[in-house]
Design a protein around this motif. Structure first.
Motif, PDB file in Angstrom:
ATOM      1  N   TRP A 199      -7.366  -1.001   4.157  1.00 46.30           N
ATOM      2  CA  TRP A 199      -6.154  -0.951   3.338  1.00 46.30           C
ATOM      3  C   TRP A 199      -5.020  -0.396   4.202  1.00 46.30           C
ATOM      4  CZ3 TRP A 199     -10.946   0.522   1.724  1.00 46.30           C
ATOM      5  CH2 TRP A 199     -11.471  -0.065   0.556  1.00 46.30           C
ATOM      6  N   ILE A 200      -3.850  -1.060   4.152  1.00 48.00           N
ATOM      7  CA  ILE A 200      -2.674  -0.590   4.893  1.00 48.00           C
ATOM      8  C   ILE A 200      -1.482  -0.572   3.947  1.00 48.00           C
ATOM      9  CG2 ILE A 200      -1.087  -1.038   6.803  1.00 48.00           C
ATOM     10  CD1 ILE A 200      -3.378  -2.451   8.249  1.00 48.00           C
ATOM     11  N   GLU A 201      -0.797   0.579   3.887  1.00 47.21           N
ATOM     12  CA  GLU A 201       0.464   0.672   3.163  1.00 47.21           C
ATOM     13  C   GLU A 201       1.574   0.930   4.184  1.00 47.21           C
ATOM     14  OE1 GLU A 201      -2.206   2.588   1.636  1.00 47.21           O
ATOM     15  OE2 GLU A 201      -2.493   0.845   0.328  1.00 47.21           O
ATOM     16  N   PHE A 202       2.595   0.059   4.124  1.00 42.75           N
ATOM     17  CA  PHE A 202       3.739   0.201   5.025  1.00 42.75           C
ATOM     18  C   PHE A 202       4.959   0.550   4.175  1.00 42.75           C
ATOM     19  CE2 PHE A 202       7.459  -1.374   7.287  1.00 42.75           C
ATOM     20  CZ  PHE A 202       7.232  -0.968   8.591  1.00 42.75           C
ATOM     21  N   ASN A 203       5.475   1.763   4.351  1.00 44.68           N
ATOM     22  CA  ASN A 203       6.641   2.234   3.615  1.00 44.68           C
ATOM     23  C   ASN A 203       7.843   2.188   4.552  1.00 44.68           C
ATOM     24  OD1 ASN A 203       8.612   3.647   2.237  1.00 44.68           O
ATOM     25  ND2 ASN A 203       7.213   5.198   1.452  1.00 44.68           N
ATOM     26  N   GLY A 204       8.618   1.077   4.441  1.00 41.21           N
ATOM     27  CA  GLY A 204       9.732   0.873   5.361  1.00 41.21           C
ATOM     28  C   GLY A 204      10.805   1.938   5.299  1.00 41.21           C
ATOM     29  N   PRO A 205      11.388   2.198   4.120  1.00 48.15           N
ATOM     30  CA  PRO A 205      12.466   3.202   4.059  1.00 48.15           C
ATOM     31  C   PRO A 205      12.032   4.590   4.511  1.00 48.15           C
ATOM     32  CG  PRO A 205      12.487   1.820   2.104  1.00 48.15           C
ATOM     33  CD  PRO A 205      11.235   1.470   2.854  1.00 48.15           C
ATOM     34  N   GLU A 206      10.767   4.934   4.325  1.00 45.99           N
ATOM     35  CA  GLU A 206      10.283   6.263   4.738  1.00 45.99           C
ATOM     36  C   GLU A 206       9.649   6.243   6.124  1.00 45.99           C
ATOM     37  OE1 GLU A 206      10.777   9.077   3.148  1.00 45.99           O
ATOM     38  OE2 GLU A 206      11.830   8.039   1.524  1.00 45.99           O
ATOM     39  N   ASN A 207       9.581   5.055   6.749  1.00 47.25           N
ATOM     40  CA  ASN A 207       8.988   4.929   8.089  1.00 47.25           C
ATOM     41  C   ASN A 207       7.588   5.555   8.153  1.00 47.25           C
ATOM     42  OD1 ASN A 207      11.310   3.706   9.591  1.00 47.25           O
ATOM     43  ND2 ASN A 207      12.311   5.611   8.934  1.00 47.25           N
ATOM     44  N   GLU A 208       6.736   5.108   7.233  1.00 48.76           N
ATOM     45  CA  GLU A 208       5.391   5.665   7.120  1.00 48.76           C
ATOM     46  C   GLU A 208       4.359   4.543   7.045  1.00 48.76           C
ATOM     47  OE1 GLU A 208       3.118   9.146   4.623  1.00 48.76           O
ATOM     48  OE2 GLU A 208       4.554   7.894   3.546  1.00 48.76           O
ATOM     49  N   ILE A 209       3.246   4.748   7.751  1.00 47.58           N
ATOM     50  CA  ILE A 209       2.120   3.806   7.731  1.00 47.58           C
ATOM     51  C   ILE A 209       0.862   4.585   7.396  1.00 47.58           C
ATOM     52  CG2 ILE A 209       0.741   2.148   9.048  1.00 47.58           C
ATOM     53  CD1 ILE A 209       3.172   1.788  10.901  1.00 47.58           C
ATOM     54  N   ASN A 210       0.134   4.126   6.384  1.00 49.29           N
ATOM     55  CA  ASN A 210      -1.131   4.740   5.986  1.00 49.29           C
ATOM     56  C   ASN A 210      -2.254   3.715   6.126  1.00 49.29           C
ATOM     57  OD1 ASN A 210       0.021   7.225   5.228  1.00 49.29           O
ATOM     58  ND2 ASN A 210       0.631   6.370   3.249  1.00 49.29           N
ATOM     59  N   VAL A 211      -3.379   4.143   6.726  1.00 49.52           N
ATOM     60  CA  VAL A 211      -4.522   3.250   6.951  1.00 49.52           C
ATOM     61  C   VAL A 211      -5.779   3.899   6.382  1.00 49.52           C
ATOM     62  CG1 VAL A 211      -5.867   1.966   8.654  1.00 49.52           C
ATOM     63  CG2 VAL A 211      -3.442   2.455   9.090  1.00 49.52           C
ATOM     64  N   THR A 212      -6.558   3.102   5.655  1.00 47.82           N
ATOM     65  CA  THR A 212      -7.835   3.550   5.093  1.00 47.82           C
ATOM     66  C   THR A 212      -8.869   2.467   5.328  1.00 47.82           C
ATOM     67  OG1 THR A 212      -6.613   4.699   3.344  1.00 47.82           O
ATOM     68  CG2 THR A 212      -8.979   4.425   3.014  1.00 47.82           C
ATOM     69  N   ILE A 213     -10.095   2.856   5.672  1.00 48.63           N
ATOM     70  CA  ILE A 213     -11.184   1.883   5.813  1.00 48.63           C
ATOM     71  C   ILE A 213     -12.428   2.415   5.122  1.00 48.63           C
ATOM     72  CG2 ILE A 213     -10.320   0.956   8.001  1.00 48.63           C
ATOM     73  CD1 ILE A 213     -12.514   2.542   9.421  1.00 48.63           C
ATOM     74  N   ALA A 214     -13.330   1.482   4.788  1.00 48.04           N
ATOM     75  CA  ALA A 214     -14.613   1.828   4.174  1.00 48.04           C
ATOM     76  C   ALA A 214     -15.524   0.614   4.278  1.00 48.04           C
ATOM     77  CB  ALA A 214     -14.430   2.233   2.709  1.00 48.04           C
TER      78      ALA A 214
END
Length: 465
Positions: free
Chosen positions: A202-217
């Protein structure tokens, strides 16, 4: 880091002019081929996408959604687009100990980054010291360790900004939660990305906040409550163009490593739709004895094991039966033996009588062999002399000699009572002499020498060697 509920609201409030939302639970039908752009060696191999070609020594391949996504207005430095994506991938080497490569999720303004190299460069980057000329951002799922790139290990996730050297890395794994609410405890569980198992990312890309979150399972497991890797930095905006392609890229050298994408969901208007992981294929080593086996193959192996076991049992029984038969044949008195004398004893009978030829019953030994005291079943005490029989001599001829010795009658000779043969060993049975042999009292330096009067008496003795 945005909580999931706030991230959904944020996406809904920042919907781009041209929204995109799609879900591929597999890549089997023609619509999947029409909506995926493949470059170089990438191909759809239903129901998956294969990114590299096993036959090519240096192979790279990419798979993109065909339409560009607006990321920021022209002449703006701020990213306005956010998206959520999830996908299932599998990385499987032909040889477990060979160098690993992995694959990457890519944001690029082109489907063919210039001067991209194969091998450890994911088919995206030109070298470890030179930044790519195009806006390029990748989340790498790396299954090899390259010290020159400062890789922490051979099984990690990293974020790459126009360069193969990651700005942040994390050993692959997920956080297992125990407890609920504020009292929840999280334990990190390592996850091997290079054994062929299906990995859900799972990847969430938050452009205005310049944030990338990655989760795997592991595929089939519920999404972990805690993110594995999070990176927030304003520099992210520098590596995003006004419009970007989204997709996957992988490469390899002479070592075969199958990189597969099995399913993909994407949305820039909310959280990406969940993938159905129940029907996905599972892969194992294809060319080195660890391939996934069909029920028929498993049944065939089981039957083969049973047949092999039965064959071994039959062989063991046959050898046991043959050995026993040989022993019975040795103990069997044949018709031609009846014309000779003396009596033939069985080996088992003499073995019991001598207590298995124990040292306690040993009377003496010499060049001829050993002599044991024996007590037969009728309590008769005898002496058993074991001699080595010359196998070149015929048994019938040897029996003729034994028969002649058995017929000798003399008051100073010990009477021979019988014989026994086991293989090349022959056992002669004589009367037992409690006073030992005459030569012991004359020639073996006795404490008291026997006088001539005693020598004239009838004194039983062994035949001299």
């Amino acid at each position: 880091m945005f909580p999931p509920v706030l991230f959904i609201l944020f996406l809904q409030l920042t919907v781009p002019a041209s929204s995109l939302d799609f879900l591929f639970n597999s890549f089997t039908d023609t619509s999947a081929a029409a909506n995926i752009t493949l470059t170089n060696d990438a191909r759809i191999q239903p129901p998956v996408i294969r990114l590299t070609n096993d036959s090519n020594q240096f192979s790279l391949g990419r798979a993109f959604y065909p339409s560009r996504i607006p990321f920021k207005p022209s002449n703006s430095t701020n990213v306005t687009t956010s998206f959520s994506t999830q996908f299932v991938f599998s990385v499987l080497p032909d040889i477990a100990t060979s160098p690993g490569f992995g694959l990457a999720f890519v944001l690029s303004n082109t489907t063919s980054p210039p001067n991209a190299l194969a091998g450890q460069y994911f088919g995206l980057f030109s070298s470890s010291t030179t930044s790519s000329p195009a806006p390029l951002l990748a989340i790498e799922f790396d299954t090899g360790r390259n010290p020159e790139f400062n890789d922490p290990d051979s099984n990690h996730v990293g974020i790459d900004l126009n360069n193969i050297e990651s700005v942040i890395t994390q050993t692959a794994g997920y956080y297992n939660a125990t407890g609920t609410g504020n009292s929840a405890n999280f334990t990190f569980v390592p996850l091997d990305m290079r054994n062929g198992q299906n990995i859900h990312a799972w990847i969430e890309f938050n452009g205005p906040e310049n944030e990338i979150n990655v989760t795997i399972a592991p595929a089939g497991m519920a999404r972990p409550a805690r993110v594995m890797l999070s990176y927030r930095n304003p520099v992210i905006a520098n590596y995003c163009g006004t419009e970007m392609f989204v997709g996957f890229s992988a490469s390899k050298t002479q070592w075969v490593e199958a990189q597969r994408v099995l399913a993909w969901s994407f949305s820039d208007v909310g959280v990406s739709r969940n993938i159905n992981t129940t029907g996905l294929p599972v892969f194992r080593l294809e060319n080195s004895g660890s391939s996934s086996l069909s029920p028929g193959a498993i049944a065939g192996i089981a039957v083969g094991c049973v047949v092999a076991f039965l064959i071994v049992v039959c062989l063991v029984y046959w050898f046991w039966w043959k050995k026993r038969k040989e022993m019975e044949e040795e103990d069997k008195i044949e018709e031609w033996e009846m014309e000779y004398w003396p009596h033939r004893y069985s080996y088992e009978e003499l073995s019991v009588a001598t207590k298995r030829f124990s040292n306690e019953e040993l009377l003496g030994s010499g060049g001829f062999g050993k002599v044991y005291k024996a007590t037969l079943a009728n309590n008769l005490e005898v002496a058993v002399k074991c001699v080595n029989h010359d196998s070149k001599q015929g048994l019938r001829e040897f029996m003729a000699e034994i028969s002649s010795m058995g017929r000798l009658q003399h008051k100073n000779l010990v009477q021979m009572r019988g014989w026994c043969r086991k293989g090349n060993e022959l056992m002669l049975v004589y009367d037992y002499m409690p006073n030992s042999s005459l030569n012991k009292w004359i020639f073996d330096k006795p404490k008291s020498l026997v006088n001539w009067e005693a020598r004239k008496e009838f004194w039983p003795m062994w035949p001299r060697d």
